[in-house]
Design a protein around this motif. Structure first.
Motif, PDB file in Angstrom:
ATOM      1  N   SER A  19     115.057  24.541  72.942  1.00 44.56           N
ATOM      2  CA  SER A  19     115.261  24.674  74.383  1.00 44.56           C
ATOM      3  C   SER A  19     116.689  24.295  74.766  1.00 44.56           C
ATOM      4  O   SER A  19     117.356  25.003  75.527  1.00 44.56           O
ATOM      5  CB  SER A  19     114.263  23.809  75.147  1.00 44.56           C
ATOM      6  OG  SER A  19     114.445  23.923  76.539  1.00 44.56           O
ATOM      7  N   VAL A  60     111.374  28.754  79.302  1.00 41.42           N
ATOM      8  CA  VAL A  60     110.886  28.007  78.139  1.00 41.42           C
ATOM      9  C   VAL A  60     109.744  27.088  78.565  1.00 41.42           C
ATOM     10  O   VAL A  60     108.733  26.954  77.868  1.00 41.42           O
ATOM     11  CB  VAL A  60     112.027  27.202  77.480  1.00 41.42           C
ATOM     12  CG1 VAL A  60     111.479  26.309  76.367  1.00 41.42           C
ATOM     13  CG2 VAL A  60     113.105  28.135  76.931  1.00 41.42           C
ATOM     14  N   TYR A  65     110.261  34.745  80.070  1.00 35.39           N
ATOM     15  CA  TYR A  65     108.976  34.150  79.677  1.00 35.39           C
ATOM     16  C   TYR A  65     108.093  35.194  78.999  1.00 35.39           C
ATOM     17  O   TYR A  65     107.452  34.923  77.973  1.00 35.39           O
ATOM     18  CB  TYR A  65     108.251  33.565  80.896  1.00 35.39           C
ATOM     19  CG  TYR A  65     106.789  33.309  80.622  1.00 35.39           C
ATOM     20  CD1 TYR A  65     106.398  32.360  79.666  1.00 35.39           C
ATOM     21  CD2 TYR A  65     105.791  34.049  81.263  1.00 35.39           C
ATOM     22  CE1 TYR A  65     105.052  32.145  79.372  1.00 35.39           C
ATOM     23  CE2 TYR A  65     104.456  33.838  80.976  1.00 35.39           C
ATOM     24  CZ  TYR A  65     104.092  32.893  80.035  1.00 35.39           C
ATOM     25  OH  TYR A  65     102.769  32.686  79.735  1.00 35.39           O
ATOM     26  N   LEU A 123     109.258  35.720  75.487  1.00 35.47           N
ATOM     27  CA  LEU A 123     108.900  34.555  74.672  1.00 35.47           C
ATOM     28  C   LEU A 123     107.413  34.552  74.350  1.00 35.47           C
ATOM     29  O   LEU A 123     107.007  34.339  73.200  1.00 35.47           O
ATOM     30  CB  LEU A 123     109.279  33.256  75.397  1.00 35.47           C
ATOM     31  CG  LEU A 123     110.767  32.909  75.486  1.00 35.47           C
ATOM     32  CD1 LEU A 123     110.979  31.753  76.457  1.00 35.47           C
ATOM     33  CD2 LEU A 123     111.327  32.551  74.110  1.00 35.47           C
ATOM     34  N   ARG A 147     115.663  27.262  81.162  1.00 34.59           N
ATOM     35  CA  ARG A 147     114.765  26.108  81.053  1.00 34.59           C
ATOM     36  C   ARG A 147     113.388  26.426  81.637  1.00 34.59           C
ATOM     37  O   ARG A 147     112.352  26.103  81.039  1.00 34.59           O
ATOM     38  CB  ARG A 147     115.352  24.890  81.790  1.00 34.59           C
ATOM     39  CG  ARG A 147     114.460  23.650  81.702  1.00 34.59           C
ATOM     40  CD  ARG A 147     114.876  22.582  82.713  1.00 34.59           C
ATOM     41  NE  ARG A 147     114.762  23.021  84.089  1.00 34.59           N
ATOM     42  CZ  ARG A 147     113.620  23.144  84.760  1.00 34.59           C
ATOM     43  NH1 ARG A 147     112.463  22.844  84.188  1.00 34.59           N
ATOM     44  NH2 ARG A 147     113.609  23.556  86.018  1.00 34.59           N
ATOM     45  N   SER A 153     112.035  31.300  69.132  1.00 33.63           N
ATOM     46  CA  SER A 153     113.273  30.807  69.754  1.00 33.63           C
ATOM     47  C   SER A 153     114.410  30.779  68.739  1.00 33.63           C
ATOM     48  O   SER A 153     115.551  31.149  69.048  1.00 33.63           O
ATOM     49  CB  SER A 153     113.054  29.405  70.336  1.00 33.63           C
ATOM     50  OG  SER A 153     112.040  29.414  71.311  1.00 33.63           O
TER      51      SER A 153
END
Length: 336
Positions: free
Chosen positions: A169, A81, A10, A13, A78, A36
């Motif tokens: 994703s 994201v 995370y 990202l 998951r 991504s």
């Protein structure tokens, strides 16, 4: 692997998304899609018109070098994201109908689907309101972790940004998902599926001519979109197949409930309406439930006793064990 790994991904990202958002002057969600895509492209930074600037490219490359998706489980990816999308919802002020389904609700839908639907090894799932994919992917990951079936899923959404997020994703997680950008009330490009799920947006559907093709349409004025979506989902679900829909708890007390009930009794068996735990909602009026429908046909039959009540909190382990035992007994008595 665990929370540390989720937090690390995370962080990468969010950091790279923030860099791109600032340098490209785009929304957080658009920057998240781009970062991504870069990760999926082996950490290569996409450059258009000289942007991002070289100094930002260098920072991005440093961050991407620290990403190793092979060290995480599919569901950990998951979750990471999901955290980035939640950050994006707050940053970009996303409207309520576009906000993602919480994990706790996804786990409950997955549990009910796993317990009741008797999925074959080549099962297919459909979500007509897929959004960013969190509900569908929570369910897929849970089912595949539990029984390792060969699951393929289809998702529909009319919001291209949400669908793009769902797409990256799914690819980051390595899931078998086909996504379609279209109005879910129109004729769809998906096959008949084993089961359907959806966290339904509440509101009116604006195209009255299209709604007129559905039994659940309103006699006058606009029809409820969530009623049409339930009917459409079950149209694309095989005979005897289940649908699990997140709906307002008071769905059968609305002015348009009569047309919904009329369609349900003619085309499906209503097998349950289970209120989600009260603690998940800020008020009783906002409470939602999981509506469980089964298409007529095949081995399907109407349960003598419809599943009604409130699901226990996931924090209440003893209560959930009791509910699990009751559900097994209910299925044996009513669906076997």
């Amino acid at each position: 692997m665990g929370q540390t790994d989720v937090g690390e991904l995370y962080k990468r990202l969010d950091t790279t998304t923030a860099l791109l958002k600032e340098d490209l002057d785009v929304s957080y969600m658009d920057a998240l899609i781009e970062t991504s895509e870069n990760i999926l492209d082996g950490g290569r930074v996409k450059v258009e018109g000289g942007l991002p600037h070289q100094s930002v490219r260098d920072q991005l490359s440093e961050q991407y070098a620290l990403v190793n998706l092979n060290q995480l489980t599919t569901d950990e990816i998951r979750q990471a994201v999901q955290l980035a999308i939640i950050r994006g919802e707050r940053t970009d002020l996303i409207q309520a109908n576009h906000q993602m389904t919480p994990d706790s609700i996804g786990f409950l839908v997955a549990y009910l689907l796993e317990a009741l639907a008797d999925l074959p090894t080549q099962a297919t799932l459909l979500d007509l309101t897929v959004g960013t994919g969190n509900l569908l992917y929570t369910v897929l990951n849970r089912l595949q972790a539990a029984a390792d079936p060969a699951l393929t899923a289809y998702g529909i959404d009319n919001d291209d940004t949400m669908l793009a997020l769902a797409g990256v994703s799914a690819r980051l997680q390595g899931l078998e998902v086909e996504l379609f950008h279209q109005d879910a009330i129109s004729e769809l490009m998906v096959p008949q599926v084993t089961a359907s799920i959806a966290d339904l947006p509440i509101g009116y559907y604006p195209v009255d001519e299209r709604a007129a093709d559905f039994t659940t349409h309103a006699a006058t004025g606009h029809s409820y979109a969530h009623h049409l979506l339930i009917e459409q989902s079950m149209r694309y679900t095989a005979a005897g197949g289940f649908g699990f829909f997140i709906v307002p708890s008071m769905i059968f007390k609305s002015a348009e409930a009569e047309s919904l009930t009329k369609w349900m009794t003619s085309a499906t068996y209503m097998q349950g309406l289970l209120n989600l735990p009260r603690e998940l909602f800020h008020s009783e009026a906002a409470q939602k439930a999981i509506l469980i429908l089964q298409n007529k046909g095949g081995q399907a039959k109407q349960a003598q006793r419809v599943l009604l009540g409130e699901l226990p909190s996931l924090k209440d382990q003893a209560g959930f064990r009791r509910f699990t035992a009751e559900l097994v007994a209910w299925k044996q008595q009513n669906l076997a």
